[in-house]
Design a protein around this motif. Structure first.
Motif, short mmCIF file in Angstrom:
data_model
loop_
_atom_site.label_atom_id
_atom_site.label_comp_id
_atom_site.label_asym_id
_atom_site.label_seq_id
_atom_site.Cartn_x
_atom_site.Cartn_y
_atom_site.Cartn_z
N MET A 1 0.84 -1.17 0.00
CA MET A 1 0.00 0.00 0.00
C MET A 1 0.89 1.24 0.00
N VAL A 2 0.65 2.13 -0.96
CA VAL A 2 1.43 3.36 -1.08
C VAL A 2 0.48 4.52 -0.82
N ALA A 3 0.60 5.13 0.37
CA ALA A 3 -0.33 6.18 0.78
C ALA A 3 0.34 7.03 1.85
N GLU A 4 -0.20 8.23 2.04
CA GLU A 4 0.28 9.09 3.11
C GLU A 4 0.08 8.41 4.47
N ASP A 5 0.93 8.77 5.42
CA ASP A 5 0.82 8.17 6.75
C ASP A 5 -0.51 8.51 7.41
N LEU A 6 -1.00 9.73 7.21
CA LEU A 6 -2.26 10.16 7.81
C LEU A 6 -3.35 10.15 6.75
N ASP A 7 -3.89 8.97 6.50
CA ASP A 7 -4.94 8.80 5.49
C ASP A 7 -5.97 7.83 6.06
N PRO A 8 -7.11 8.35 6.55
CA PRO A 8 -8.08 7.47 7.20
C PRO A 8 -8.68 6.42 6.27
N SER A 9 -8.80 6.73 4.98
CA SER A 9 -9.32 5.74 4.05
C SER A 9 -8.36 4.56 3.93
N ALA A 10 -7.06 4.87 3.80
CA ALA A 10 -6.06 3.81 3.74
C ALA A 10 -6.04 3.01 5.03
N ASP A 11 -6.21 3.69 6.17
CA ASP A 11 -6.24 2.99 7.47
C ASP A 11 -7.34 1.93 7.48
N TYR A 70 -2.55 2.26 -4.43
CA TYR A 70 -1.77 3.48 -4.61
C TYR A 70 -2.71 4.66 -4.44
N ARG A 71 -2.55 5.36 -3.31
CA ARG A 71 -3.55 6.38 -2.99
C ARG A 71 -2.89 7.66 -2.49
N ARG A 72 -2.73 8.61 -3.36
CA ARG A 72 -2.29 9.97 -3.02
C ARG A 72 -1.06 10.02 -2.12
#
Length: 314
Positions: A1-11, A70-72
């Protein structure tokens, strides 16, 4: 998973995968190359890219990857030890090196970078939506004030103006998105000539719909605005919104499927206006749009749908 550390959707997606005992490695591109090591080989007796991706806590073999979410992500952070004259160059090397290796893996992608770039912009989306059989607003993209006034006279009613493409601006040391604004033809002035603007007819609203599509699953939710600002652009006043499950007409669902197939998308956050007569009018599709707030308000299993798609269960 490639995403910002603070991303509730990815969480939420990570949590859903963990519930299924699916191994997940998550990182932000901002960690590369300072806190993330990549060693990718190609050639020899093994086809494709193989090698290692290593963080301070996890490691994965590239050939063992089965899906990429892959999300932002952020941009690579380059060490200050690099001469300022070469820092932008080094960032570009890091970005292309990591993303192109990952993009070349023969795996399932959610938000493949190349597909995202091709599908993310509103002018192209309007043409694609029309070709897919969806209704769209009358639209003008221009920097010509005379042409805008002539077009507005033909519309003969209220207009909206919105950014041609998504992008934040910084005002008073704060990053913010420019909202859609409702205007009259008399509001058009010389400032329109300073860059490209997107003008559209104002479409009367019963309410709006955020349609979240994950693979073949569709989650349509009506958004009811409780303020003037939210009526024009619901993103302007989240506190004034209420949400309700709704049903998508089959002809609209078919158009959405054609739209997604044309762009090869397996995810999309679609925005529609539903008119007082019940017609659905396509506004735009964000191929990496937020959905956490919809899931929280409605308890829809959107995270689980992501997990199923990444797991190959749908």
């Amino acid at each position: 998973m490639v995403a910002e550390d603070l991303d509730p959707s990815a969480d939420l997606v990570v949590h859903a995968l963990n519930e299924r005992n699916v191994p997940v490695m998550r990182f932000d591109l901002a960690a590369f190359p300072r806190h993330l090591d990549l060693a990718a080989e190609h050639g020899g007796r093994v086809s494709g890219w193989h090698g290692d991706l290593i963080t301070s806590t996890r490691a994965v073999r590239l050939e063992e990857v089965r899906a990429v979410y892959y999300r932002r992500p952020g941009l690579p952070h380059i060490s200050r030890a690099v001469d300022p004259a070469y820092r932008e160059w080094a960032q570009g090397q890091a970005l292309v090196g990591m993303v192109q290796v990952l993009s070349s893996l023969p795996v399932l992608w959610l938000h493949h970078p190349d597909i995202y770039r091709a599908s993310a912009h509103k002018p192209g989306q309007l043409a694609a939506a029309t070709a897919a059989g969806l209704r769209v607003p009358c639209t003008l993209v221009t920097n010509s004030l005379p042409r805008a006034r002539e077009w507005a006279a033909g519309i003969g009613g209220p207009l909206i103006v919105k950014p041609v493409t998504a992008g934040a601006i910084t005002l008073h040391d704060r990053s913010m998105m420019l909202p859609t604004r409702r205007i009259e033809a008399s509001d058009l002035d010389e400032s329109l000539e300073l860059t490209a603007h997107m003008l559209q007819e104002w479409v009367p609203k019963r309410h709006e719909v955020r349609l979240t599509v994950v693979g073949t699953q569709m989650f349509p939710v009506a958004i009811h605005a409780g303020s003037d600002a939210a009526t024009v652009d619901w993103r302007s006043d989240y506190d004034a919104l209420s949400y309700e499950l709704t049903v998508i007409p089959e002809e609209v669902a078919d158009g959405v499927r054609r739209f997604m197939a044309g762009y090869r998308l397996n995810y999309g956050a679609f925005d529609f206006v539903v008119t007082p007569t019940g017609d659905w009018v396509f506004l735009e599709c964000n191929p990496a749009g937020q959905w956490q707030f919809i899931a929280a308000a409605t308890k829809l299993p959107i995270a689980e749908a992501h997990a199923s798609l990444l797991q190959g269960a749908v």
